[in-house]
Design an enzyme around this catalytic site. Structure first.
Site, PDB file in Angstrom:
ATOM      1  N   HIS A 185     -42.588 -27.142  -6.375  1.00  0.00           N
ATOM      2  CA  HIS A 185     -42.167 -27.489  -7.568  1.00  0.00           C
ATOM      3  C   HIS A 185     -41.083 -28.382  -7.476  1.00  0.00           C
ATOM      4  O   HIS A 185     -40.695 -29.337  -8.495  1.00  0.00           O
ATOM      5  CB  HIS A 185     -41.772 -26.457  -8.675  1.00  0.00           C
ATOM      6  CG  HIS A 185     -40.206 -25.811  -8.396  1.00  0.00           C
ATOM      7  ND1 HIS A 185     -39.855 -24.936  -9.277  1.00  0.00           N
ATOM      8  CD2 HIS A 185     -39.289 -25.949  -7.173  1.00  0.00           C
ATOM      9  CE1 HIS A 185     -38.583 -24.612  -8.958  1.00  0.00           C
ATOM     10  NE2 HIS A 185     -38.288 -24.969  -7.577  1.00  0.00           N
ATOM     11  N   PHE A 217     -40.129 -30.313   7.061  1.00  0.00           N
ATOM     12  CA  PHE A 217     -41.563 -29.873   6.781  1.00  0.00           C
ATOM     13  C   PHE A 217     -42.382 -31.253   6.425  1.00  0.00           C
ATOM     14  O   PHE A 217     -43.681 -31.266   6.531  1.00  0.00           O
ATOM     15  CB  PHE A 217     -42.000 -28.911   5.663  1.00  0.00           C
ATOM     16  CG  PHE A 217     -41.039 -29.064   4.457  1.00  0.00           C
ATOM     17  CD1 PHE A 217     -41.114 -30.066   3.786  1.00  0.00           C
ATOM     18  CD2 PHE A 217     -40.376 -27.804   4.225  1.00  0.00           C
ATOM     19  CE1 PHE A 217     -40.103 -30.122   2.652  1.00  0.00           C
ATOM     20  CE2 PHE A 217     -39.058 -27.913   3.041  1.00  0.00           C
ATOM     21  CZ  PHE A 217     -39.436 -29.037   2.281  1.00  0.00           C
TER      22      PHE A 217
END
Length: 320
Positions: free
Chosen positions: A237, A219
């Site tokens: 996170h 990504f």
């Protein structure tokens, strides 16, 4: 309820790691598996696990004091908490406990002082993935821990949001696809896309079906396939803010104008007081260099925040 004396508060917090470490050891050596339906003497348990009987008895005595296992006249037996450490329990947390005690995690806390001084751990999430490539035993424990955690929280997540009106749902960084599989059960007309690194999705080839596409990619460098809904669970996170922004930008590049994003994370409350999100935030600080975020820190993204019956919240936003 009366407030405990300040010295007790500080003292108990200073020693909190000891009980946790005893729990790690019990999980690592399969102590719960060595106790059947009937209580067992520490010498029997020690013989089954390869441990010293006296040392084991002392660890069990402390765990009993914290509500894990029961001490009886004829030895140590199970209670509801200790049964969760059994490998054969349908909701077993043994892998999750073992994860907390393995070197990839535990050693990072011994370095926490330096991490707080510099603001960065000795290795970030990329470094942790490289470490797992070289320590496959710990990687297997980590993967099993993620499955155990998912098993506990996924029902609460799919109950909190209506997935039924989406045609294509993409899970970004979705691992082995446990979240996506649970979502597709609630969205019978939808087709799913599981997007993750090539070596991750290679282990999910058998899950491919007419309703599930496996898409390998990074990504940070690749654009995820177009979808009507994007799921990002426990993804942002792991990363510092600038990397999290890159992930969101990657999703935006591939997203149709109407697409929505669900960021599924543990939000840190602004109010003081105990909360799992505050503990998880320190785990991220120490282990991956990432962070848990507050609702305010998601303010530029969110349209609404949905609570669930677990520690997770769902932050909903437009992808574009």
């Amino acid at each position: 309820m009366s407030t405990p004396p300040p010295a007790r508060v500080v003292g108990e917090l200073a020693r909190a790691h000891i009980a946790a470490r005893c729990l790690h050891v019990a999980a690592a050596f399969g102590v719960a598996d060595a106790i059947g339906e009937q209580p067992a003497d520490p010498r029997e348990i020690a013989a089954r696990t390869g441990l010293d009987a006296d040392a084991l008895r002392r660890i069990l005595r402390l765990l009993v004091a914290h509500g894990v296992f029961e001490e009886r006249a004829d030895g140590y037996g199970h209670n509801a908490a200790s049964r969760l450490l059994r490998s054969d329990h349908p909701e077993s947390l043994r892998p999750y406990v073992r994860m907390g005690g393995m070197p990839a995690f535990w050693d990072r806390y011994s370095e926490l002082g330096e991490t707080v001084r510099s603001g960065r751990p000795s290795r970030d999430w990329r470094g942790l993935l490289d470490y797992f490539d070289e320590h496959r035993d710990e990687a297997q424990i980590f993967n099993a821990a993620m499955v155990a955690k998912s098993r506990a929280v996924l029902p609460t997540l799919v109950d909190a949001y209506d997935f039924a009106h989406f045609d294509v749902i993409a899970d970004i960084g979705g691992g082995h696809g446990h979240l996506l599989a649970a979502v597709l059960e609630r969205a019978p007309r939808a087709r799913g896309v599981l997007f993750d690194l090539p070596h991750v999705v290679a282990g999910t080839a058998s899950a491919r079906s007419p309703r599930l596409e496996i898409a390998a990619g990074d990504f940070f460098t690749d654009t995820p396939p177009p979808a009507d809904l994007y799921l990002l669970m426990d993804l942002l996170h792991d990363w510092r803010d600038h990397d999290a922004a890159k992930i969101l930008a990657s999703v935006r590049r591939g997203a149709p104008a109407h697409a929505r994003v669900l960021i599924i994370e543990t939000l840190v409350p602004e109010a003081p007081g105990p909360h799992f999100g505050k503990t998880l935030d320190i785990i991220m600080l120490a282990v991956t260099g990432g962070r848990e975020r507050t609702r305010a820190e998601y303010a530029t993204l969110l349209e609404r925040v949905l609570g669930t019956r677990s520690e997770y919240s769902i932050v909903e936003a437009m992808a574009s």
